[in-house]
Design a protein around this motif. Structure first.
Motif, PDB file in Angstrom:
ATOM      1  N   GLU A  90      44.421  37.255  42.878  1.00 45.52           N
ATOM      2  CA  GLU A  90      45.105  38.773  42.753  1.00 45.52           C
ATOM      3  C   GLU A  90      44.045  39.586  41.903  1.00 45.52           C
ATOM      4  OE1 GLU A  90      48.573  38.777  40.027  1.00 45.52           O
ATOM      5  OE2 GLU A  90      49.755  39.652  41.592  1.00 45.52           O
ATOM      6  N   CYS A  91      43.325  39.105  41.058  1.00 45.55           N
ATOM      7  CA  CYS A  91      42.407  40.025  40.559  1.00 45.55           C
ATOM      8  C   CYS A  91      41.283  40.336  41.602  1.00 45.55           C
ATOM      9  CB  CYS A  91      41.779  39.051  39.674  1.00 45.55           C
ATOM     10  SG  CYS A  91      42.778  38.597  38.165  1.00 45.55           S
ATOM     11  N   LEU A  92      41.133  39.406  42.487  1.00 47.02           N
ATOM     12  CA  LEU A  92      39.692  39.607  43.276  1.00 47.02           C
ATOM     13  C   LEU A  92      39.917  40.459  44.497  1.00 47.02           C
ATOM     14  CD1 LEU A  92      37.896  36.142  42.689  1.00 47.02           C
ATOM     15  CD2 LEU A  92      36.979  38.382  41.977  1.00 47.02           C
ATOM     16  N   GLN A 207      27.329  36.803  32.278  1.00 45.31           N
ATOM     17  CA  GLN A 207      28.823  37.294  33.063  1.00 45.31           C
ATOM     18  C   GLN A 207      29.599  37.450  31.769  1.00 45.31           C
ATOM     19  OE1 GLN A 207      29.991  35.743  37.169  1.00 45.31           O
ATOM     20  NE2 GLN A 207      28.898  33.963  36.525  1.00 45.31           N
ATOM     21  N   HIS A 208      30.250  38.637  31.513  1.00 43.90           N
ATOM     22  CA  HIS A 208      31.324  39.016  30.707  1.00 43.90           C
ATOM     23  C   HIS A 208      32.207  39.902  31.340  1.00 43.90           C
ATOM     24  CE1 HIS A 208      33.312  40.187  27.108  1.00 43.90           C
ATOM     25  NE2 HIS A 208      33.148  41.447  27.580  1.00 43.90           N
ATOM     26  N   ILE A 224      36.381  43.791  39.544  1.00 43.14           N
ATOM     27  CA  ILE A 224      35.592  44.569  40.642  1.00 43.14           C
ATOM     28  C   ILE A 224      34.057  44.086  40.349  1.00 43.14           C
ATOM     29  CG2 ILE A 224      34.376  46.733  41.402  1.00 43.14           C
ATOM     30  CD1 ILE A 224      37.277  47.964  40.935  1.00 43.14           C
ATOM     31  N   LEU A 225      33.645  44.042  39.105  1.00 44.42           N
ATOM     32  CA  LEU A 225      32.314  43.472  38.737  1.00 44.42           C
ATOM     33  C   LEU A 225      32.256  41.914  39.205  1.00 44.42           C
ATOM     34  CD1 LEU A 225      31.562  44.960  35.301  1.00 44.42           C
ATOM     35  CD2 LEU A 225      30.442  45.388  37.417  1.00 44.42           C
ATOM     36  N   GLY A 250      33.433  50.697  43.018  1.00 47.36           N
ATOM     37  CA  GLY A 250      34.695  50.711  42.743  1.00 47.36           C
ATOM     38  C   GLY A 250      35.874  50.647  43.664  1.00 47.36           C
ATOM     39  N   GLU A 251      35.379  50.913  44.879  1.00 53.36           N
ATOM     40  CA  GLU A 251      36.421  51.139  45.913  1.00 53.36           C
ATOM     41  C   GLU A 251      37.177  49.712  46.323  1.00 53.36           C
ATOM     42  OE1 GLU A 251      35.410  53.336  49.783  1.00 53.36           O
ATOM     43  OE2 GLU A 251      35.839  51.517  50.525  1.00 53.36           O
ATOM     44  N   THR A 252      38.316  49.807  46.339  1.00 59.18           N
ATOM     45  CA  THR A 252      39.328  48.521  46.691  1.00 59.18           C
ATOM     46  C   THR A 252      39.877  49.034  48.019  1.00 59.18           C
ATOM     47  OG1 THR A 252      40.928  49.423  45.383  1.00 59.18           O
ATOM     48  CG2 THR A 252      39.478  47.856  44.244  1.00 59.18           C
TER      49      THR A 252
END
Lengths: 265, 496
Positions: A90-92, A207-208, A224-225, A250-252
């Protein structure tokens, strides 16, 4: 004293003998609905190193076939991607869908909340979705709900193996969980179970990811990162590189189809 | 069973692997390997028991192997410590002047504390120096030898007792090495004193039948506590404290209580096994836990929790500092200093120090307020008793959390437990983690069962037929197998 020692030895000998014999036998006992589980005596004594479930913390040597990471040519054809796993999907998926759109791929996303390798490994859900969407590339993210399971190899190795088996010959990338704390071995176990170049480790010092209020899931901006790093890795370093040119920052986007599975009670 | 030659060679290979040095898999009392080895150990021990020197050499060899299994050649450190302190104790005894006695005592304490400091606290010091001065000292690649904190306290108490003239030093180094390395108490105590242990060794009495069986009973009780209750509770604790931000206050409060019970079952279970094995071998190691969560104040809690450590700290830190003999402010200082040392003894991290400090503060407050509160509230009133118990239990539980959680997690757990506590979670929590709740209820009930019942059960076990003992053993082991593969539901429905 000697008599008591003899009795204790007899109890231990007979007791351990009973458990050993039971662990070697094919008999399955049940007490009502409860299965009488077998100990690991048989496996501890007789399993060869290749077949033995590793002890907690033990580093298992990889089979030779998995050790070599061959530099693969990029597959530039348009893909049908199945992106499946736990709530990390869901995040990705918004950013991954943007990648798919930009590169002409079709992406089907399946989010099964609170799921785990055990849940997928004991069901045919993955196989069923493969049958349904007929993907030629799979992205799977699982392990976030199993970061702190003890004796992880003993408990989860068989499910990870089963998941890999269900994916058959379809090229895949297993996206490791973005740990918020050190795990008890899930990342090591998965990376050692899949062929080289098929596991993306999301928990490295460079990775943070900022977290949502629950402290676990990355925030939208961090997701997004995270997706950007995964896609770059798939295209340049994975065993099955496919075209994943980056969409505008930043585009989704929406996936071709999204299925949400509720947690098991 | 058809054992092919490959099976046999694989079996020997696996056995060799199991017996080899492996820091990840120490020889713990609830492992199958330990019991297989104990099965070989016991008859030989029984045969040698009456021949003291041979028996001692055999037990020492087994104890050193026990040490070697997790700490490799560091067992030589234990041997060296025993040799040095045995020699120093004899010197102290023979020196005619107090000055020289004190000189030898200082040497011994500096060596013991210094060795412990190097192995246990070097990296803690380096970490703090780096934090303070933004330096970049690399941590040392050190292995913490098995039980070093325990045997260091044992050896210090021996030398101090000889210095104070409380005990005579032993002339036999083997006796001292036997005491220091005695495997049942090597890894996690109890910190049995030489004054209690060495006379038993000198007498070398064969254990009675009832001693052997009651020891075996205690081992089984310990296995149940450790491998069933503690390990099951531990799964939820690990998950909840691992991602505290994602849990509600109610769930974190349950995890806190769960951890309090987990650490009690874990530690007291292991102590029970150690004491039980010692008893089977004919040695009384004392008691280490006396139902601590029955306590109605923190002072009482420390008389019931890890008794061998708290009495050690009292005798060798608190009283030498002046105890309560130099006025109230000094007593509070002494209490705080003792508890901070006690905290640091548990581990080289600030959360352990804070844990000691939190208990020190509670002890001081109790000492300060005891008299006025006793006047205000009658101590025989059941409601007063209940609230005293409740406050002590909650305080002890939240303090215990510091033994496993880092400071930021501890803060999250405490704040959320008090600001985000919603009883609406009771039903979903119970539905998702029924087994956890059942086990918690059972352990609470068992904790408040009168001691007489336990004594009665032990006597019944001792008197029972060996077939009954065998059946109980099989049931206990099967329960351990069942629970070792049971898992706690990590997240409540829809939570993650």
């Amino acid at each position: 004293m000697k008599k008591a020692y003899f009795a204790i030895c007899a109890i231990l000998l007979v007791g351990l003998g009973v458990f050993y014999a039971f662990s070697r036998s094919d008999i399955d006992l049940k007490l009502g609905e409860t299965e009488i589980k077998k100990g690991t005596f048989q496996e501890t004594l007789f399993a060869s190193d290749q077949h033995r479930v590793a002890k907690p913390g033990e580093k298992v040597p990889l089979p030779l076939s998995k050790k070599k990471s061959e530099k693969a040519e990029m597959d530039t054809t348009k893909k049908t991607i199945l992106f499946i796993g736990d709530s990390m999907v869901e995040c990705l998926f918004p950013r991954m869908s943007a990648y798919a759109k930009k590169n002409g791929h079709t992406i089907y996303c399946v989010v099964w909340y609170s799921s785990s390798t055990e849940i997928y490994g004991t069901r045919t859900t993955l196989k069923d979705y493969i049958k349904k969407f007929k993907p030629d590339y799979i992205l799977i993210t699982l392990g976030g709900n199993e970061l702190f399971i003890r004796d992880i190899r003993q408990k989860r190795q068989k499910y990870v193996d089963e998941i890999i088996k269900q994916m058959g010959n379809i090229p895949f990338v297993w996206i490791g969980p973005p740990n918020w704390k050190d795990d008890t071995g899930i990342n090591d176990m998965i990376s050692e179970s899949v062929p080289a170049g098929c596991f993306y480790l999301s928990y490295t010092p460079d990775q943070h990811y900022d977290r949502k209020k629950d402290g676990a899931h990355p925030k939208a901006s961090s997701s997004i990162l995270w997706a950007d790093r995964i896609c770059k890795w798939i295209m340049t370093k994975s065993a099955h590189p496919i075209r994943l040119e980056a969409p505008p920052a930043g585009e989704t986007a929406r996936p071709t189809k999204l299925e949400l599975l509720q947690p098991l009670r | 069973m058809n054992l092919t030659s490959i099976d046999v060679s694989t079996m020997f290979h696996n056995i060799w692997n199991m017996l080899s040095y492996d820091p990840e898999n120490p020889l713990i009392f609830n492992s199958g390997l330990f019991w297989v080895l104990f099965l070989l150990f016991l008859p030989i021990y029984g045969m040698l028991k009456s021949r003291k020197t041979k028996m001692m050499v055999f037990v020492i060899a087994f104890s050193l192997y026990f040490f070697y299994k997790s700490s490799e050649l560091y067992f030589l450190l234990l041997v060296g410590t025993s040799l040095i302190d045995w020699f120093i104790a004899k010197q102290i005894h023979h020196e005619p002047t107090v000055k020289m006695k004190r000189f030898w005592l200082t040497i011994s304490i500096v060596l013991s504390v210094g060795t412990l400091g190097v192995f246990k606290y070097s990296n803690f010091v380096i970490f703090n120096l780096n934090e303070l001065f933004k330096s970049n000292f690399q941590p040392l690649d050190l292995v913490l030898p098995l039980g070093i904190s325990y045997y260091t306290f044992k050896t210090i108490s021996y030398v101090v007792d000889v210095y104070k003239g409380k005990i005579e030093p032993t002339n036999n180094w083997l006796e001292y090495l036997f005491y220091l390395s005695f495997f049942p108490a090597l890894a996690m105590g109890p910190i049995v004193r030489a004054s209690h242990f060495l006379p038993q060794l000198k007498e070398n009495k064969a254990p009675s039948k009832s001693m052997v069986y009651s020891g075996f009973w205690l081992v089984l009780v310990g296995v149940i506590k450790k491998a069933i209750f503690a390990d099951y509770f531990g799964q939820y604790t690990m998950i909840a404290f691992g991602s505290a931000d994602g849990y509600s206050g109610y769930e974190l409060a349950m995890a806190t209580i769960g951890f309090a019970m987990q650490i009690y079952c874990d530690f007291s279970g292991y102590s029970d096994m150690a004491i039980g094995i010692g008893r089977m071998m004919g040695f009384d190691l004392g008691i280490n836990f006396d139902f601590p969560y029955r306590s109605q104040n923190v002072t009482e809690f420390w008389k019931r929790w890890h008794i061998s450590l708290s009495s050690w700290l009292k005798d060798y830190v608190y009283i030498p500092l002046g105890g309560n003999r130099r006025g109230k402010p000094r007593q509070y200082f002494n209490l705080m200093a003792t508890m901070l040392i006690g905290g640091l003894w548990h581990g080289a991290a600030w959360n352990f120090v804070v844990w000691g400090g939190v208990h020190g503060v509670a002890l001081c407050i109790h000492k300060m307020t005891k008299k006025p509160l006793d006047r205000l509230f009658p101590s025989d009133n059941k409601i007063v008793i209940f609230f005293c118990w409740l406050i002590t239990f909650i305080y002890a539980s939240f303090a215990m959390m510091l033994l496993t959680a880092d400071m930021s997690t501890a803060w999250t757990v405490i704040t959320k437990s008090f600001t985000d506590f919603d009883l609406a979670y009771v039903v979903p929590f119970f539905t998702a983690r029924k087994m956890w709740c059942y086990l918690m209820i059972i352990i609470f009930i068992l904790h408040f069962v009168p001691k007489k019942v336990y004594e009665l059960m032990s006597k019944m076990f001792v008197k029972s037929h060996w077939i009954v003992k065998l059946l109980i053993f099989i049931v206990v082991v099967q329960l351990v197998i069942q629970f070792s593969s049971e898992e706690v539901q990590p997240f409540i429905y829809n939570q993650f």
